[in-house]
Design an enzyme around this catalytic site. Structure first.
Site, PDB file in Angstrom:
ATOM      1  N   ASP A  88       9.908  32.472  10.309  1.00 48.14           N
ATOM      2  CA  ASP A  88      10.052  33.360   9.577  1.00 48.14           C
ATOM      3  C   ASP A  88       9.969  35.029   9.976  1.00 48.14           C
ATOM      4  O   ASP A  88      10.712  35.708   9.223  1.00 48.14           O
ATOM      5  CB  ASP A  88       8.193  33.424   8.840  1.00 48.14           C
ATOM      6  CG  ASP A  88       8.287  32.067   8.353  1.00 48.14           C
ATOM      7  OD1 ASP A  88       8.833  31.149   7.967  1.00 48.14           O
ATOM      8  OD2 ASP A  88       6.937  31.567   8.712  1.00 48.14           O
ATOM      9  N   ARG A 134      18.289  23.348   6.384  1.00 52.36           N
ATOM     10  CA  ARG A 134      17.370  21.805   5.680  1.00 52.36           C
ATOM     11  C   ARG A 134      18.276  21.792   5.415  1.00 52.36           C
ATOM     12  O   ARG A 134      19.557  21.001   5.029  1.00 52.36           O
ATOM     13  CB  ARG A 134      16.854  22.274   5.246  1.00 52.36           C
ATOM     14  CG  ARG A 134      15.574  22.422   6.637  1.00 52.36           C
ATOM     15  CD  ARG A 134      13.770  22.611   5.808  1.00 52.36           C
ATOM     16  NE  ARG A 134      13.357  22.553   7.019  1.00 52.36           N
ATOM     17  CZ  ARG A 134      11.955  23.153   6.952  1.00 52.36           C
ATOM     18  NH1 ARG A 134      11.357  23.312   5.794  1.00 52.36           N
ATOM     19  NH2 ARG A 134      10.878  22.840   8.159  1.00 52.36           N
ATOM     20  N   CYS A 243      19.847  36.589   5.755  1.00 44.82           N
ATOM     21  CA  CYS A 243      19.150  35.135   4.878  1.00 44.82           C
ATOM     22  C   CYS A 243      19.554  34.486   4.269  1.00 44.82           C
ATOM     23  O   CYS A 243      18.611  33.405   4.254  1.00 44.82           O
ATOM     24  CB  CYS A 243      18.137  37.067   4.056  1.00 44.82           C
ATOM     25  SG  CYS A 243      18.522  36.931   2.731  1.00 44.82           S
TER      26      CYS A 243
END
Length: 310
Positions: A88, A134, A243
């Protein structure tokens, strides 16, 4: 020695990581229960990532939202040490901050829950995730799959799956193990489904000039985990994605004590993938690991620039 205030998020997983940190410090320094109470204090801080649950993190500012307030507390001297899940933590730290120690890495793999393998997911299955990495990696294997929004802590996501909000989901094995949760999971081969940089590593951040804290946590630093983390984060910095980028990076330990650093960048819809790898020899230093990671990231960025322009 002064009382050390340890900043942590309040989720069950974050608290488990904070208590692991306290336990390791206690063991390493041989403190009694009274000494622990006198020397350490846990300070729970709610982060933006905890507050925003109605949209993907990429739309709200990225995974750094899980560490922003903790780092602000370090800058303001409201805490002396921050406990992070390193996946993170953005690749570049604020000025004056340093990752002073890495705890022994837990299982870095992603776990599929709801099917025995990606191939066994039904045609058009709904997979709950908000991770661009993912989602893109899954779609690269199975473009028929549908991604649905899944935010919340580990138990919240398992509950959503149980309620039928998706047919499957992906979670980090490290989090499941640290929480002692044992749903029926299928760990994915990290050579094929590469984890996120730092996944499975708990990192301890402090002010770089705080010599007392640096000396305190040096006793619980795990060198191999720290080396792997340095290589992965250097590669992440060199890639310089946003991001929203789908980036996977993992330094897999090898039998001789070295590492195989793998990295991949995906189009968000999974339609394209660029990848590379480099070997780190046994006994590699943190400086050499950083250089190797930057080298791999620079090479991969040159080959996948369009995938990173999001």
């Amino acid at each position: 020695m002064r009382r050390i205030r340890i900043g942590t998020r309040g989720s069950p997983l974050a608290m488990a990581q904070a208590h692991e940190t306290v336990h390791r410090l206690t063991t390493a320094h041989g403190w009694s229960a009274d000494e622990v109470a006198a020397r350490l204090e846990l300070v729970v801080i709610k982060t933006s990532g905890d507050k925003i649950t109605d949209r993907p993190l990429a739309e709200a500012g990225g995974k750094g939202l899980f560490v922003k307030e903790l780092e602000e507390a370090l800058v303001d001297r409201r805490v002396d040490l921050a406990v992070h899940s390193m996946k993170d933590v953005p690749g570049v730290l604020p000025d004056g901050m340093v990752i002073a120690a890495a705890l022994p890495r837990e299982d870095a793999r992603d776990a599929l829950i709801g099917a025995s393998s990606i191939a066994d997911l039904p045609q058009g299955a709904r997979v709950g995730t908000t991770s661009p990495r993912r989602a893109a990696a899954l779609l690269n294997h199975r473009p028929d799959l549908r991604m649905v929004l899944f935010r919340g802590n580990v138990q919240t996501r398992l509950d959503k799956l149980e309620r039928g909000e998706a047919d499957a989901t992906l979670l980090a094995m490290a989090g499941l193990n640290r929480l002692g949760l044992t749903p029926q999971v299928s760990p994915l081969d990290p050579a094929i489904f590469i984890p996120a940089a730092g996944q499975g590593v708990v990192g301890l951040e402090c002010r770089s000039a705080d010599e007392d804290v640096l000396a305190l946590v040096a006793a619980i630093n795990h060198p191999a985990s720290a080396i792997a983390l340095a290589a992965e984060r250097a590669c992440l910095v060199a890639l310089d994605g946003s991001c929203r980028s789908a980036i996977a990076i993992h330094a897999a330990p090898e039998g001789d004590g070295g590492f195989l650093l793998r990295a991949a960048v995906f189009a968000l819809d999974g339609s394209e993938r660029e990848a590379g790898e480099i070997r780190l020899s046994a006994g590699v230093t943190a400086v050499a690991a950083d250089e190797a990671g930057r080298g791999l990231g620079t090479d991969l960025r040159a080959r996948s620039g369009e995938l990173l322009k999001l």
